[in-house]
Design a protein around this motif. Structure first.
Motif, PDB file in Angstrom:
ATOM      1  N   SER A 198      69.153  60.289  31.298  1.00  0.00           N
ATOM      2  CA  SER A 198      69.050  59.101  30.449  1.00  0.00           C
ATOM      3  C   SER A 198      70.409  58.750  29.849  1.00  0.00           C
ATOM      4  CB  SER A 198      68.031  59.338  29.341  1.00  0.00           C
ATOM      5  OG  SER A 198      67.974  58.228  28.476  1.00  0.00           O
ATOM      6  N   HIS A 199      71.086  59.754  29.326  1.00  0.00           N
ATOM      7  CA  HIS A 199      72.406  59.535  28.736  1.00  0.00           C
ATOM      8  C   HIS A 199      73.384  59.002  29.783  1.00  0.00           C
ATOM      9  CE1 HIS A 199      76.026  60.115  26.373  1.00  0.00           C
ATOM     10  NE2 HIS A 199      76.530  60.808  27.387  1.00  0.00           N
ATOM     11  N   LEU A 200      73.368  59.567  30.985  1.00  0.00           N
ATOM     12  CA  LEU A 200      74.289  59.144  32.034  1.00  0.00           C
ATOM     13  C   LEU A 200      74.063  57.691  32.432  1.00  0.00           C
ATOM     14  CD1 LEU A 200      74.292  62.318  34.305  1.00  0.00           C
ATOM     15  CD2 LEU A 200      76.159  61.483  32.857  1.00  0.00           C
ATOM     16  N   ILE A 201      72.816  57.317  32.607  1.00  0.00           N
ATOM     17  CA  ILE A 201      72.513  55.938  32.991  1.00  0.00           C
ATOM     18  C   ILE A 201      72.953  54.979  31.891  1.00  0.00           C
ATOM     19  CG2 ILE A 201      70.650  54.299  33.472  1.00  0.00           C
ATOM     20  CD1 ILE A 201      69.237  56.653  34.959  1.00  0.00           C
ATOM     21  N   ASN A 202      72.653  55.340  30.655  1.00  0.00           N
ATOM     22  CA  ASN A 202      73.029  54.483  29.524  1.00  0.00           C
ATOM     23  C   ASN A 202      74.542  54.390  29.344  1.00  0.00           C
ATOM     24  OD1 ASN A 202      70.404  53.742  28.652  1.00  0.00           O
ATOM     25  ND2 ASN A 202      70.170  55.733  27.677  1.00  0.00           N
ATOM     26  N   SER A 203      75.232  55.517  29.444  1.00  0.00           N
ATOM     27  CA  SER A 203      76.669  55.526  29.139  1.00  0.00           C
ATOM     28  C   SER A 203      77.556  55.206  30.341  1.00  0.00           C
ATOM     29  CB  SER A 203      77.073  56.877  28.548  1.00  0.00           C
ATOM     30  OG  SER A 203      76.947  57.908  29.508  1.00  0.00           O
ATOM     31  N   GLN A 204      77.169  55.623  31.518  1.00  0.00           N
ATOM     32  CA  GLN A 204      78.014  55.427  32.688  1.00  0.00           C
ATOM     33  C   GLN A 204      77.685  54.137  33.439  1.00  0.00           C
ATOM     34  OE1 GLN A 204      80.636  57.805  33.323  1.00  0.00           O
ATOM     35  NE2 GLN A 204      79.897  58.166  31.251  1.00  0.00           N
ATOM     36  N   ALA A 205      76.406  53.808  33.521  1.00  0.00           N
ATOM     37  CA  ALA A 205      76.006  52.578  34.211  1.00  0.00           C
ATOM     38  C   ALA A 205      75.864  51.421  33.217  1.00  0.00           C
ATOM     39  CB  ALA A 205      74.698  52.794  34.962  1.00  0.00           C
ATOM     40  N   ASN A 206      75.948  51.730  31.937  1.00  0.00           N
ATOM     41  CA  ASN A 206      75.814  50.735  30.870  1.00  0.00           C
ATOM     42  C   ASN A 206      74.524  49.926  30.976  1.00  0.00           C
ATOM     43  OD1 ASN A 206      78.331  51.352  29.599  1.00  0.00           O
ATOM     44  ND2 ASN A 206      79.337  50.289  31.288  1.00  0.00           N
ATOM     45  N   GLN A 207      73.440  50.610  31.335  1.00  0.00           N
ATOM     46  CA  GLN A 207      72.132  49.971  31.450  1.00  0.00           C
ATOM     47  C   GLN A 207      71.066  50.957  31.007  1.00  0.00           C
ATOM     48  OE1 GLN A 207      72.338  49.273  35.701  1.00  0.00           O
ATOM     49  NE2 GLN A 207      72.536  47.083  35.361  1.00  0.00           N
ATOM     50  N   ASN A 208      69.913  50.425  30.632  1.00  0.00           N
ATOM     51  CA  ASN A 208      68.785  51.319  30.421  1.00  0.00           C
ATOM     52  C   ASN A 208      68.157  51.611  31.784  1.00  0.00           C
ATOM     53  OD1 ASN A 208      66.746  49.321  31.071  1.00  0.00           O
ATOM     54  ND2 ASN A 208      66.998  48.497  29.013  1.00  0.00           N
ATOM     55  N   PHE A 209      67.271  52.566  31.837  1.00  0.00           N
ATOM     56  CA  PHE A 209      66.695  52.997  33.111  1.00  0.00           C
ATOM     57  C   PHE A 209      66.019  51.847  33.845  1.00  0.00           C
ATOM     58  CE2 PHE A 209      63.013  54.686  35.502  1.00  0.00           C
ATOM     59  CZ  PHE A 209      63.711  55.385  36.477  1.00  0.00           C
ATOM     60  N   ARG A 210      65.234  51.055  33.139  1.00  0.00           N
ATOM     61  CA  ARG A 210      64.493  49.958  33.779  1.00  0.00           C
ATOM     62  C   ARG A 210      65.451  48.947  34.430  1.00  0.00           C
ATOM     63  NH1 ARG A 210      60.733  50.869  36.205  1.00  0.00           N
ATOM     64  NH2 ARG A 210      60.266  52.455  34.730  1.00  0.00           N
ATOM     65  N   ASP A 211      66.500  48.556  33.715  1.00  0.00           N
ATOM     66  CA  ASP A 211      67.484  47.627  34.283  1.00  0.00           C
ATOM     67  C   ASP A 211      68.207  48.252  35.477  1.00  0.00           C
ATOM     68  OD1 ASP A 211      66.988  45.465  32.616  1.00  0.00           O
ATOM     69  OD2 ASP A 211      68.532  46.030  31.164  1.00  0.00           O
ATOM     70  N   TYR A 212      68.541  49.517  35.349  1.00  0.00           N
ATOM     71  CA  TYR A 212      69.227  50.245  36.410  1.00  0.00           C
ATOM     72  C   TYR A 212      68.409  50.198  37.713  1.00  0.00           C
ATOM     73  CZ  TYR A 212      71.523  54.374  38.530  1.00  0.00           C
ATOM     74  OH  TYR A 212      72.190  55.238  39.350  1.00  0.00           O
ATOM     75  N   ILE A 213      67.120  50.457  37.610  1.00  0.00           N
ATOM     76  CA  ILE A 213      66.233  50.446  38.777  1.00  0.00           C
ATOM     77  C   ILE A 213      66.031  49.016  39.271  1.00  0.00           C
ATOM     78  CG2 ILE A 213      63.889  50.951  39.588  1.00  0.00           C
ATOM     79  CD1 ILE A 213      65.758  53.422  39.149  1.00  0.00           C
ATOM     80  N   ASN A 214      65.851  48.082  38.358  1.00  0.00           N
ATOM     81  CA  ASN A 214      65.640  46.688  38.766  1.00  0.00           C
ATOM     82  C   ASN A 214      66.844  46.111  39.501  1.00  0.00           C
ATOM     83  OD1 ASN A 214      63.015  46.593  37.902  1.00  0.00           O
ATOM     84  ND2 ASN A 214      63.501  45.668  35.922  1.00  0.00           N
ATOM     85  N   VAL A 215      68.047  46.497  39.130  1.00  0.00           N
ATOM     86  CA  VAL A 215      69.242  46.040  39.839  1.00  0.00           C
ATOM     87  C   VAL A 215      69.215  46.561  41.286  1.00  0.00           C
ATOM     88  CG1 VAL A 215      71.764  46.287  39.955  1.00  0.00           C
ATOM     89  CG2 VAL A 215      70.663  45.654  37.801  1.00  0.00           C
ATOM     90  N   MET A 216      68.756  47.793  41.471  1.00  0.00           N
ATOM     91  CA  MET A 216      68.622  48.324  42.834  1.00  0.00           C
ATOM     92  C   MET A 216      67.572  47.548  43.623  1.00  0.00           C
ATOM     93  SD  MET A 216      68.860  52.412  42.532  1.00  0.00           S
ATOM     94  CE  MET A 216      70.469  53.140  42.729  1.00  0.00           C
ATOM     95  N   ARG A 217      66.472  47.225  42.973  1.00  0.00           N
ATOM     96  CA  ARG A 217      65.413  46.456  43.633  1.00  0.00           C
ATOM     97  C   ARG A 217      65.912  45.060  44.017  1.00  0.00           C
ATOM     98  NH1 ARG A 217      60.926  48.552  39.301  1.00  0.00           N
ATOM     99  NH2 ARG A 217      60.430  50.482  40.418  1.00  0.00           N
ATOM    100  N   ILE A 218      66.674  44.456  43.145  1.00  0.00           N
ATOM    101  CA  ILE A 218      67.243  43.132  43.429  1.00  0.00           C
ATOM    102  C   ILE A 218      68.200  43.231  44.619  1.00  0.00           C
ATOM    103  CG2 ILE A 218      68.821  41.362  42.540  1.00  0.00           C
ATOM    104  CD1 ILE A 218      67.477  41.875  39.748  1.00  0.00           C
TER     105      ILE A 218
END
Length: 138
Positions: free
Chosen positions: A50-70
């Motif tokens: 959770s920390h890595l996605i928030n701090s390194q990808a600058n997104q929350n988990f849901r946005d992170y996954i949705n960007v992959m889906r897009i």
């Protein structure tokens, strides 16, 4: 593992491991994917992930996954196996649990709804209007 003690390099390695897990197993296509599922599959502790996605990808988990889906949606726009899919069928196949969720994600990350994106980027296959070889477009 304590994420506060991870070096920048280690953080990038762990985030890459999570991304490889998501892509290689196509986990992002699961409409009910949770952070816990990804943590289990990648072997990365939940809080660290959770920390890595928030701090390194600058997104929350849901946005992170949705960007992959897009991204997957964009890849499939002109896939001949998907040429007869409706927008709803496409977004469902990309892991979105509803058209409304896909719509919100697209507006947020693309600036256009999935249907608008499709209209702009999907090739039209109408064999009656395909020019014959040697046709002069000038």
């Amino acid at each position: 593992m304590n994420f506060k003690k991870l070096t920048q390099s280690q953080k990038q390695v762990y985030l890459a491991k999570a991304e490889i897990t998501l892509v290689s197993e196509k986990l992002f296509l699961k409409c009910d994917l949770s952070l816990g599922d990804l943590a289990k599959e990648s072997g990365i502790q939940l809080h660290t992930l959770s920390h890595l996605i928030n701090s390194q990808a600058n997104q929350n988990f849901r946005d992170y996954i949705n960007v992959m889906r897009i991204g997957y949606f964009k890849e499939k726009v002109n896939d001949t196996g998907w040429k007869d899919f409706t927008v709803e069928q496409m977004v469902t196949a990309c892991g979105f649990n509803s058209r409304a969720t896909a719509h919100r994600a697209f507006i947020r990350h693309v600036g256009a709804a999935p249907s608008e994106y499709l209209k702009l980027h999907r090739l039209q296959y109408d064999h009656r209007t395909v020019p014959k070889k040697g046709y002069n477009f000038g």
